[in-house]
Design a protein around this motif. Structure first.
Motif, PDB file in Angstrom:
ATOM      1  N   ARG A   1       0.817  -1.220   0.000  1.00  0.00           N
ATOM      2  CA  ARG A   1       0.000   0.000   0.000  1.00  0.00           C
ATOM      3  C   ARG A   1       0.850   1.269   0.000  1.00  0.00           C
ATOM      4  O   ARG A   1       0.337   2.359   0.239  1.00  0.00           O
ATOM      5  N   VAL A   2       2.148   1.142  -0.231  1.00  0.00           N
ATOM      6  CA  VAL A   2       3.039   2.312  -0.310  1.00  0.00           C
ATOM      7  C   VAL A   2       3.776   2.248  -1.645  1.00  0.00           C
ATOM      8  O   VAL A   2       4.994   2.107  -1.703  1.00  0.00           O
ATOM      9  N   ASN A   3       3.002   2.374  -2.713  1.00  0.00           N
ATOM     10  CA  ASN A   3       3.539   2.154  -4.053  1.00  0.00           C
ATOM     11  C   ASN A   3       3.763   3.430  -4.848  1.00  0.00           C
ATOM     12  O   ASN A   3       4.295   3.381  -5.954  1.00  0.00           O
TER      13      ASN A   3
ATOM     14  N   LEU B   1      10.890   5.707   7.149  1.00  0.00           N
ATOM     15  CA  LEU B   1      11.332   6.339   5.903  1.00  0.00           C
ATOM     16  C   LEU B   1      11.869   5.306   4.917  1.00  0.00           C
ATOM     17  O   LEU B   1      11.697   5.448   3.703  1.00  0.00           O
ATOM     18  N   LEU B   2      12.502   4.276   5.442  1.00  0.00           N
ATOM     19  CA  LEU B   2      13.074   3.246   4.574  1.00  0.00           C
ATOM     20  C   LEU B   2      12.069   2.159   4.205  1.00  0.00           C
ATOM     21  O   LEU B   2      12.311   1.389   3.267  1.00  0.00           O
ATOM     22  N   PHE B   3      10.944   2.089   4.926  1.00  0.00           N
ATOM     23  CA  PHE B   3      10.002   0.990   4.691  1.00  0.00           C
ATOM     24  C   PHE B   3       9.492   0.909   3.253  1.00  0.00           C
ATOM     25  O   PHE B   3       9.405  -0.199   2.703  1.00  0.00           O
ATOM     26  N   PRO B   4       9.117   2.021   2.595  1.00  0.00           N
ATOM     27  CA  PRO B   4       8.665   1.879   1.206  1.00  0.00           C
ATOM     28  C   PRO B   4       9.705   1.207   0.302  1.00  0.00           C
ATOM     29  O   PRO B   4       9.343   0.412  -0.573  1.00  0.00           O
ATOM     30  N   LEU B   5      10.987   1.503   0.539  1.00  0.00           N
ATOM     31  CA  LEU B   5      12.032   0.848  -0.252  1.00  0.00           C
ATOM     32  C   LEU B   5      12.125  -0.626   0.096  1.00  0.00           C
ATOM     33  O   LEU B   5      12.240  -1.484  -0.800  1.00  0.00           O
ATOM     34  N   VAL B   6      12.049  -0.952   1.385  1.00  0.00           N
ATOM     35  CA  VAL B   6      12.077  -2.352   1.808  1.00  0.00           C
ATOM     36  C   VAL B   6      10.884  -3.104   1.220  1.00  0.00           C
ATOM     37  O   VAL B   6      11.021  -4.239   0.734  1.00  0.00           O
ATOM     38  N   ALA B   7       9.713  -2.468   1.226  1.00  0.00           N
ATOM     39  CA  ALA B   7       8.517  -3.105   0.667  1.00  0.00           C
ATOM     40  C   ALA B   7       8.667  -3.338  -0.833  1.00  0.00           C
ATOM     41  O   ALA B   7       8.253  -4.386  -1.352  1.00  0.00           O
ATOM     42  N   LEU B   8       9.249  -2.371  -1.533  1.00  0.00           N
ATOM     43  CA  LEU B   8       9.466  -2.525  -2.969  1.00  0.00           C
ATOM     44  C   LEU B   8      10.395  -3.694  -3.257  1.00  0.00           C
ATOM     45  O   LEU B   8      10.135  -4.513  -4.160  1.00  0.00           O
ATOM     46  N   ILE B   9      11.467  -3.798  -2.476  1.00  0.00           N
ATOM     47  CA  ILE B   9      12.397  -4.923  -2.640  1.00  0.00           C
ATOM     48  C   ILE B   9      11.692  -6.239  -2.353  1.00  0.00           C
ATOM     49  O   ILE B   9      11.831  -7.221  -3.095  1.00  0.00           O
ATOM     50  N   ALA B  10      10.900  -6.276  -1.293  1.00  0.00           N
ATOM     51  CA  ALA B  10      10.222  -7.513  -0.892  1.00  0.00           C
ATOM     52  C   ALA B  10       9.175  -7.949  -1.900  1.00  0.00           C
ATOM     53  O   ALA B  10       8.928  -9.148  -2.071  1.00  0.00           O
ATOM     54  N   GLN B  11       8.536  -6.994  -2.575  1.00  0.00           N
ATOM     55  CA  GLN B  11       7.540  -7.348  -3.583  1.00  0.00           C
ATOM     56  C   GLN B  11       8.178  -8.083  -4.753  1.00  0.00           C
ATOM     57  O   GLN B  11       7.528  -8.895  -5.415  1.00  0.00           O
ATOM     58  N   ARG B  12       9.442  -7.790  -4.984  1.00  0.00           N
ATOM     59  CA  ARG B  12      10.147  -8.466  -6.083  1.00  0.00           C
ATOM     60  C   ARG B  12      10.749  -9.796  -5.636  1.00  0.00           C
ATOM     61  O   ARG B  12      10.769 -10.761  -6.387  1.00  0.00           O
ATOM     62  N   ARG B  13      11.257  -9.811  -4.404  1.00  0.00           N
ATOM     63  CA  ARG B  13      11.847 -11.049  -3.885  1.00  0.00           C
ATOM     64  C   ARG B  13      11.808 -11.021  -2.352  1.00  0.00           C
ATOM     65  O   ARG B  13      12.557 -10.276  -1.732  1.00  0.00           O
ATOM     66  N   LYS B  14      10.941 -11.834  -1.788  1.00  0.00           N
ATOM     67  CA  LYS B  14      10.765 -11.796  -0.333  1.00  0.00           C
ATOM     68  C   LYS B  14      12.040 -12.141   0.421  1.00  0.00           C
ATOM     69  O   LYS B  14      12.320 -11.570   1.476  1.00  0.00           O
ATOM     70  N   GLU B  15      12.811 -13.082  -0.104  1.00  0.00           N
ATOM     71  CA  GLU B  15      14.015 -13.524   0.597  1.00  0.00           C
ATOM     72  C   GLU B  15      15.020 -12.404   0.786  1.00  0.00           C
ATOM     73  O   GLU B  15      15.888 -12.477   1.673  1.00  0.00           O
ATOM     74  N   ALA B  16      14.902 -11.345  -0.026  1.00  0.00           N
ATOM     75  CA  ALA B  16      15.845 -10.238   0.090  1.00  0.00           C
ATOM     76  C   ALA B  16      15.731  -9.539   1.440  1.00  0.00           C
ATOM     77  O   ALA B  16      16.708  -8.958   1.927  1.00  0.00           O
ATOM     78  N   VAL B  17      14.544  -9.593   2.066  1.00  0.00           N
ATOM     79  CA  VAL B  17      14.377  -8.945   3.358  1.00  0.00           C
ATOM     80  C   VAL B  17      15.191  -9.683   4.428  1.00  0.00           C
ATOM     81  O   VAL B  17      15.742  -9.052   5.345  1.00  0.00           O
ATOM     82  N   ILE B  18      15.278 -10.989   4.330  1.00  0.00           N
ATOM     83  CA  ILE B  18      16.137 -11.740   5.256  1.00  0.00           C
ATOM     84  C   ILE B  18      17.582 -11.304   5.082  1.00  0.00           C
ATOM     85  O   ILE B  18      18.320 -11.125   6.060  1.00  0.00           O
TER      86      ILE B  18
END
Length: 368
Positions: A68-70, A154-171
């Motif tokens: 929801r932060v796209n 402030l960084l969450f939208p970027l983290v969410a964008l990365i996770a939408q492409r590949r969830k494992e990247a958040v780990i």
């Protein structure tokens, strides 16, 4: 699949964590007597409960806002809602101490610690930058964690964008941020990064917040992990009782493990001792309690002991009095100040920036 919207265990842990921080900080007011010295020596690790806040925050923010932060509008609304939640009480408590600093300057009050009120720290405090460049333990010093939280938001939208492409990247983000902190602590010769507050506290928060986001993204898998009966309550009790014996970084890992056990219980929809005790019913007071406990201590313990001319041992009676006042002040703050102002600010933003109608009701989780 069980209802993963329920976060009873995480909510229960939040209010327990807030209570532990209160015990830690209030103990310092009584270090002149044996019971105070004992508590100071055996509760230092309670400061790591702040990292539990960061993990739970990552989970809750991801649950509320992932996907929801796209775009610019949705990101702006997200950041405004977070500011509307944390900033008013921060500003109110800061104003309290600024007024106290003025009274000290004009001789209307006295203090044994004038270094706590440096005017040079006010810009960082106002701009929520004091987890980067703030001076240590000034004004309402627990608010350093708000600065750290805001950095994560402030960084969450970027983290969410990365996770939408590949969830494992958040780990990977959890590992990379923790490793980067460790390398910097070693290279710069700082204290362990679990102890960072006003100089680096924002970076301390990142691994925990990202861990919370990762727990949300992998909640289905976590729900099916083998469950060990009593593991959450036992690990929490062991940490409270024995955590002071652990090195700082080991204690931090223990806090992360406790947070993940709570996530597992929530995602699996399991009943545990923690959920049966219903600590979660008090969770809406977590932020109020955390932000108000030092101002209450200033008024009740510091000023009260001077007004009544109490000895070091006699001051102990002010500890339960401060806790009672804190409980009352937290309820009043939440109901008459924080919630109405948050709703007003949120609805004003929505009317102006999104649509003419009123905004949706603020959910309990968005009120955290």
């Amino acid at each position: 699949m069980h209802d993963t919207n329920a976060t009873r265990h995480q909510d229960g842990l939040r209010i327990i964590a807030a209570g532990a921080v209160v015990v830690l900080h209030y103990s310092d007011y009584f270090r002149d007597v044996p019971v105070g010295r004992f508590l100071v020596a055996h509760t230092w690790h309670f400061n790591l409960f702040v990292d539990l806040f960061f993990v739970v925050s990552g989970f809750v923010i991801a649950r509320q806002y992932f996907g929801r932060v796209n775009d610019t509008a949705s990101i702006g609304r997200f950041l405004w809602r977070r500011l509307a939640r944390i900033y008013p009480l921060h500003l109110a408590t800061l104003a309290f101490y600024v007024a106290l600093a003025g009274a000290l300057h004009f001789g209307a009050a006295r203090t044994d610690n004038p270094a706590r009120y440096p005017l040079s720290d006010l810009p960082a405090q106002f701009l929520l930058l004091h987890a980067f460049i703030g001076e240590r333990l000034t004004f309402n010093f627990p608010s350093w964690s708000l600065s750290a939280e805001m950095f994560c938001y402030l960084l969450f939208p970027l983290v969410a964008l990365i996770a939408q492409r590949r969830k494992e990247a958040v780990i990977a983000l959890v590992v990379v941020t923790a490793l980067a902190n460790s390398l910097w602590a070693t290279a710069a010769g700082t204290t362990p990064w679990a102890d960072w507050i006003n100089q680096g506290g924002a970076f301390r928060a990142l691994p925990a917040f990202n861990l919370g986001v990762a727990c949300y993204l992998f909640r289905d898998r976590i729900a099916h992990w083998p469950a060990i009966p009593g593991a959450l309550a036992a690990s929490l009790a062991a940490f409270i009782a024995l955590g002071s014996m652990l090195p700082a970084m080991t204690a931090l890992v223990a806090i992360y493990a406790i947070a993940v056990l709570a996530v597992q219980a929530d995602c699996a929809g399991r009943e545990t001792l923690l959920s049966r005790l219903r600590f979660d019913r008090w969770s809406p007071l977590t932020y109020s309690c955390y932000m108000l406990h030092i101002p209450v201590a200033t008024l009740v313990i510091t000023f009260g002991s001077r007004l009544l001319s109490l000895s070091a041992h006699e001051r102990l009676i002010l500890a339960p009095a401060a806790i009672v006042v804190l409980a009352f002040a937290s309820v009043v703050s939440l109901r008459t100040f924080e919630t109405p102002l948050r709703r007003y600010l949120t609805e004003a933003y929505d009317r102006r920036a999104i649509r003419p109608g009123a905004s949706p009701a603020i959910s309990r989780q968005e009120g955290t």
